[in-house]
Write a protein that holds these residues in place. Structure first.
Motif, mmCIF file in Angstrom:
data_model
loop_
_atom_site.group_PDB
_atom_site.id
_atom_site.type_symbol
_atom_site.label_atom_id
_atom_site.label_comp_id
_atom_site.label_asym_id
_atom_site.label_seq_id
_atom_site.Cartn_x
_atom_site.Cartn_y
_atom_site.Cartn_z
ATOM 1 N N LYS A 286 -8.123 6.205 -1.413
ATOM 2 C CA LYS A 286 -7.323 5.429 -0.803
ATOM 3 C C LYS A 286 -7.509 5.843 0.768
ATOM 4 O O LYS A 286 -8.300 4.968 1.475
ATOM 5 N N LEU A 287 -7.533 7.070 1.181
ATOM 6 C CA LEU A 287 -7.746 8.090 1.941
ATOM 7 C C LEU A 287 -8.734 7.587 2.391
ATOM 8 O O LEU A 287 -9.900 7.274 3.766
ATOM 9 N N ARG A 288 -10.236 7.647 1.436
ATOM 10 C CA ARG A 288 -12.017 7.284 1.672
ATOM 11 C C ARG A 288 -11.765 6.166 2.767
ATOM 12 O O ARG A 288 -12.171 6.102 3.553
ATOM 13 N N ALA A 289 -11.596 4.952 1.860
ATOM 14 C CA ALA A 289 -11.455 3.471 2.398
ATOM 15 C C ALA A 289 -11.214 3.296 3.497
ATOM 16 O O ALA A 289 -11.386 2.787 4.233
ATOM 17 N N GLU A 290 -9.541 3.816 3.505
ATOM 18 C CA GLU A 290 -8.924 3.284 4.881
ATOM 19 C C GLU A 290 -10.041 3.951 6.034
ATOM 20 O O GLU A 290 -9.798 3.237 7.152
ATOM 21 N N LEU A 305 -4.882 6.034 15.624
ATOM 22 C CA LEU A 305 -3.826 6.761 14.401
ATOM 23 C C LEU A 305 -3.163 5.640 14.378
ATOM 24 O O LEU A 305 -2.774 5.507 13.294
ATOM 25 N N PRO A 306 -2.963 4.723 14.816
ATOM 26 C CA PRO A 306 -2.251 3.414 14.376
ATOM 27 C C PRO A 306 -2.133 2.757 12.944
ATOM 28 O O PRO A 306 -1.737 1.936 12.432
ATOM 29 N N LYS A 307 -3.390 2.632 13.660
ATOM 30 C CA LYS A 307 -4.586 1.964 12.396
ATOM 31 C C LYS A 307 -4.534 2.877 11.304
ATOM 32 O O LYS A 307 -5.450 2.183 10.884
ATOM 33 N N LEU A 308 -4.435 4.032 10.944
ATOM 34 C CA LEU A 308 -4.496 4.448 9.584
ATOM 35 C C LEU A 308 -3.078 4.424 8.943
ATOM 36 O O LEU A 308 -3.180 6.078 8.972
ATOM 37 N N PRO A 309 -2.768 3.921 8.850
ATOM 38 C CA PRO A 309 -1.373 4.374 7.602
ATOM 39 C C PRO A 309 -1.647 5.054 6.881
ATOM 40 O O PRO A 309 -0.468 6.315 6.613
ATOM 41 N N TYR A 310 -2.225 4.996 6.113
ATOM 42 C CA TYR A 310 -2.024 5.762 4.718
ATOM 43 C C TYR A 310 -2.261 7.394 5.029
ATOM 44 O O TYR A 310 -1.730 7.855 4.411
ATOM 45 N N SER A 311 -3.058 7.659 6.011
ATOM 46 C CA SER A 311 -3.534 8.623 6.415
ATOM 47 C C SER A 311 -2.108 9.376 7.027
ATOM 48 O O SER A 311 -1.888 10.573 6.268
ATOM 49 N N ARG A 312 -1.132 8.858 7.173
ATOM 50 C CA ARG A 312 0.341 8.965 8.467
ATOM 51 C C ARG A 312 0.930 9.774 6.885
ATOM 52 O O ARG A 312 1.489 10.298 6.955
ATOM 53 N N MET A 313 0.674 8.220 5.809
ATOM 54 C CA MET A 313 1.881 8.498 4.684
ATOM 55 C C MET A 313 1.271 9.633 4.041
ATOM 56 O O MET A 313 2.469 10.513 3.280
ATOM 57 N N VAL A 314 0.806 10.588 3.667
ATOM 58 C CA VAL A 314 -0.193 11.156 2.918
ATOM 59 C C VAL A 314 0.711 12.181 3.680
ATOM 60 O O VAL A 314 0.439 13.357 3.307
ATOM 61 N N ILE A 315 -0.031 12.838 4.724
ATOM 62 C CA ILE A 315 1.189 13.630 5.885
ATOM 63 C C ILE A 315 2.637 13.784 5.449
ATOM 64 O O ILE A 315 2.367 14.934 4.908
ATOM 65 N N SER A 368 6.636 14.605 -7.427
ATOM 66 C CA SER A 368 5.762 14.042 -7.904
ATOM 67 C C SER A 368 4.970 13.533 -6.506
ATOM 68 O O SER A 368 5.353 13.155 -5.648
ATOM 69 N N PHE A 369 3.534 13.774 -6.404
ATOM 70 C CA PHE A 369 2.745 13.377 -4.838
ATOM 71 C C PHE A 369 2.983 12.094 -4.989
ATOM 72 O O PHE A 369 1.746 11.152 -5.712
ATOM 73 N N ASP A 370 3.271 11.101 -3.644
ATOM 74 C CA ASP A 370 3.188 9.761 -4.290
ATOM 75 C C ASP A 370 4.005 9.667 -2.743
ATOM 76 O O ASP A 370 4.664 8.842 -1.912
ATOM 77 N N PRO A 371 2.560 9.124 -1.912
ATOM 78 C CA PRO A 371 2.574 8.573 -0.421
ATOM 79 C C PRO A 371 2.829 7.390 -0.762
ATOM 80 O O PRO A 371 3.810 7.217 0.860
ATOM 81 N N GLU A 372 2.884 6.334 -1.298
ATOM 82 C CA GLU A 372 3.082 5.182 -1.512
ATOM 83 C C GLU A 372 4.513 5.053 -1.257
ATOM 84 O O GLU A 372 5.638 4.406 -0.507
ATOM 85 N N ARG A 373 5.742 6.210 -1.243
ATOM 86 C CA ARG A 373 7.029 6.305 -1.091
ATOM 87 C C ARG A 373 7.577 6.192 0.589
ATOM 88 O O ARG A 373 8.704 5.783 0.967
ATOM 89 N N PHE A 374 7.092 5.872 1.639
ATOM 90 C CA PHE A 374 6.286 6.431 3.403
ATOM 91 C C PHE A 374 5.189 4.949 3.554
ATOM 92 O O PHE A 374 5.680 4.843 4.135
ATOM 93 N N ARG A 375 5.816 3.898 2.094
ATOM 94 C CA ARG A 375 5.522 2.500 2.787
ATOM 95 C C ARG A 375 6.457 1.792 3.646
ATOM 96 O O ARG A 375 7.366 2.151 3.062
ATOM 97 N N PRO A 376 6.385 0.963 4.441
ATOM 98 C CA PRO A 376 7.986 0.959 5.130
ATOM 99 C C PRO A 376 8.667 -0.108 4.150
ATOM 100 O O PRO A 376 10.304 0.240 4.336
#
Ligand code: HEM
Length: 450
Positions: A286-290, A305-315, A368-376
Motif C-alpha cells: 500500500k505504501l509503495r502504491a502511494e 508530504l500532506p499528499k502521502l497520508p498512508y506513509s504518515r499512518m505507518v510512521i 498488532s501493527f495496524d496503520p489504519e488506526r490512524f485513518r482520520p
C-alpha cells in the motif's frame, strides 16, 4: 473523595530491592502486566525509593498539561553533558529557552532543512546500492544512526564543518551520550576522575566536542548572517521581552541537547518501520502504491508530504507500538490528585508511552501493527492523551516536526529504490535502553537500486 497514597495498589516485591529486579530485567512486559492487573496508577517499590506508574490518558493530561508546572524533571546523570539545555532544565530558565528556540522549529524553518535530509539520504542509498550489487546483508540500525547523526550535524552546523570533521563530531557526540546512558544502568561506577579507559575516552570526546562547538560559536558570533542553520538561530535568537541573547555556555548546552534528543530516537523509529514493513507485506504494498502515484520515483519535497497520508499512518503506528521515549519521570513539587489518589510533594511519577499506547480501553488488539488506526475516521474521538510519542503539553518534544519530516522524506527515498527484506535467523525485539530500539541488531538485505 480521594484516597491516600498508601492505598495505591502495587506488587510487593522482594525485601531490599522491591520490584527493582523485575523492572530492570523486563520492564516493558512487567509494566504492561502491572497496568492490566492493578489499574491506571500503580505503586512500585524500588528498595528505598517508591515510584508511581501513571498510565491513564486523563492522568497524562493532568501531569503534562493541566498541572504541568507541578511536575518537574530531575536527570542528574546527564547534567555534565547537557548542562541547562532544554531537556534537563526547569522553571523560568526552561521557559525562556523554549521561547527563544521555538521559532527555529517552526514548520517553515524546518522545511528549509529538507534539502540536507535528501542529500544525506542520497549518500546512504549510494552505499546501499553497493550492498544490493554484492548481495551483502547489513545492519540497518547502524546505517540509520549514521544518517540521522549526519542530518543533525549538518542542520546544526551546515558547511562550517568539513565531511571529516562532521563524522568525527558525530561519533564523539554518540560515544559520549552512549557512555552517559550506560552509566545510568551501572551499579558500580568508578569515580569520573579515575583514569579508567572509559573515563579517559569520555573526557577526550567531551573535550573535542566542546572545543569544536565553542570555536564554531565564536566564528558565528563574529560573522552572522552567512548561514541558515540551527547554530545561526541559537546565536542570533533574542528574547522578545528582555532583548537578551544566549551565552556561549547556554548555546553549547542546547547544541548538546539537540544532538542527544534529535537523532537516536529517529534512527530507532526508521529501523522499526523497515523491520515492520518487512513482516507486513500488505502495508508495504500500500505504501509503495502511494509513493508511485504521488511521487512516481522522484524524491519528495515538503510540499508532497500532506499528499502521502498512508506513509504518515505507518510512521504514527510505529511510534505507537515502539515509542522511543518508552518511559519518563517527573517529581511533584506540591501534592496533587491523580485519579482517585492524593500524591504528596516529592513523589516520583513515571509515565510510559509504551504502556499507555497499549491501554486496552483505547487500543483494540494493542499488539498488532495496524496503520489504519490512524485513518482520520478511526482516530476521531480518541482520547488525545492516549497517543503521546512526543509527549504533550508545554514540554512536548520541540523537534516533533523535524523528526516527522525527516522520516517522511527518508522512507519514500528508500522504498522507491529498494526492496528491503529481513535476514532470517536474527530475531528482533524491543530493547528498552536510553531509548526503545529494535535489537539486538536488525539485519536486512536490499534488492534494486540500479
Ligand atoms: C521520533 C523522534 C522523536 C521522539 C519520539 C521524541 C520524543 C520526545 C519526548 C517524549 C520528549 C519529552 C521528554 C520529557 O519531557 O522527559 C521530547 C523532548 C524533546 N525533544 Fe524530542 N523526540 C524525537 C525527536 C526529536 C528531534 C529530531 C529533536 C531535535 C531536532 C528533538 C528535540 C527535543 C527537545 C529539545 C526536547 C525537550 C523539550 C522541552 O522540554 O522543552 N526531539 N522528545
Amino acid at each position: 473523595m480521594t484516597a491516600p497514597v498508601s492505598a495505591i495498589p502495587g506488587p510487593r516485591g522482594l525485601p531490599v530491592v522491591g520490584v527493582g529486579n523485575r523492572l530492570l530485567s523486563d520492564p516493558l512486559e512487567f509494566m504492561v502486566r502491572l497496568q492490566r492487573h492493578y489499574g491506571d496508577l500503580v505503586k512500585l517499590s524500588l528498595g528505598k525509593h517508591t515510584m508511581y506508574l501513571a498510565t491513564h490518558p486523563d492522568m497524562l493530561k493532568r501531569i503534562t498539561q493541566e498541572n504541568w508546572k507541578n511536575y518537574i524533571k530531575r536527570y542528574p546523570t546527564m547534567d555534565e553533558i547537557l548542562g541547562q539545555g532544554l531537556v534537563t532544565s526547569n522553571g523560568e530558565h526552561w521557559l525562556r529557552q523554549r521561547r527563544l528556540m521555538q521559532p527555529a522549529f517552526h514548520h517553515q524553518r524546518i522545511a528549509r532543512m529538507a534539502d540536507v535530509m535528501v542529500e544525506e539520504a542520497e549518500r546512504m542509498l549510494a552505499r546501499w546500492a553497493g550492498y544490493a550489487r554484492s548481495g551483502r546483508p547489513f545492519e540497518v540500525q547502524e546505517e540509520m544512526m549514521l544518517l540521522t547523526q549526519q542530518i543533525i550535524v549538518r542542520t546544526m552546523f551546515s558547511s562550517s564543518l568539513s565531511d571529516t570533521e562532521a563524522h568525527a563530531v558525530g561519533k564523539a557526540f554518540n560515544d559520549t551520550l552512549n557512555w552517559a546512558a550506560g552509566q545510568q544502568f551501572r551499579l558500580l561506577q568508578p569515580p569520573r576522575n579515575w583514569p579508567t579507559p572509559g573515563n579517559l575516552a569520555y573526557r577526550r570526546n567531551l573535550d573535542l566536542l566542546e572545543r569544536t562547538v565553542y570555536r564554531l560559536i565564536d566564528e558565528r558570533r563574529q560573522r552572522q548572517g552567512e548561514h541558515d542553520d540551527l547554530l545561526e538561530m541559537l546565536v542570533t535568537a533574542r528574547d522578545a521581552e528582555s532583548g537578551e541573547q544566549m551565552s556561549p555556555q547556554q548555546i553549547r548546552d542546547e547544541v548538546m541537547t539537540i544532538f542527544l534528543a534529535g537523532h537516536e530516537t529517529t534512527a530507532g523509529t526508521l529501523s522499526w518501520i523497515l523491520h515492520l514493513l518487512a513482516h507486513h507485506g500488505d502495508a508495504e504494498r500500500k505504501l509503495r502504491a502511494e509513493y508511485a502515484s504521488v511521487l512516481g520515483g522522484r524524491n519528495p519535497t515538503p510540499a508532497d508530504l500532506p499528499k502521502l497520508p498512508y506513509s504518515r499512518m505507518v510512521i504514527d503506528e510505529t511510534l505507537r507500538l515502539y515509542p522511543p521515549t518508552w518511559i519518563l519521570t517527573r517529581v511533584l513539587v506540591g501534592p496533587d490528585t491523580l485519579g482517585e489518589y492524593e500524591l504528596p510533594a516529592g513523589a516520583t511519577v513515571a509515565i510510559s508511552p509504551y504502556v499507555t499506547h497499549r491501554h486496552p480501553a483505547f487500543w483494540p488488539n494493542p499488539e498488532s501493527f495496524d496503520p489504519e488506526r490512524f485513518r482520520p475516521e478511526e482516530a476521531e474521538g480518541r482520547h488525545k492523551f492516549a497517543y503521546v510519542p512526543f509527549l504533550a503539553g508545554p514540554r512536548q518534544c520541540i523537534g516533533n516536526n523535524f523528526a516527522l519530516m525527516e522520516m517522511q522524506i527518508v522512507l519514500p527515498m528508500i522504498l522507491q529504490r529498494f526492496h528491503v527484506s529481513a535476514v532470517p535467523g536474527y530475531p528482533v525485539r524491543p530493547m528498552p535502553k536510553a531509548t526503545l530500539r529494535p535489537g539486538p541488531q536488525v539485519w536486512v538485505e536490499v534488492r534494486g537500486g540500479g
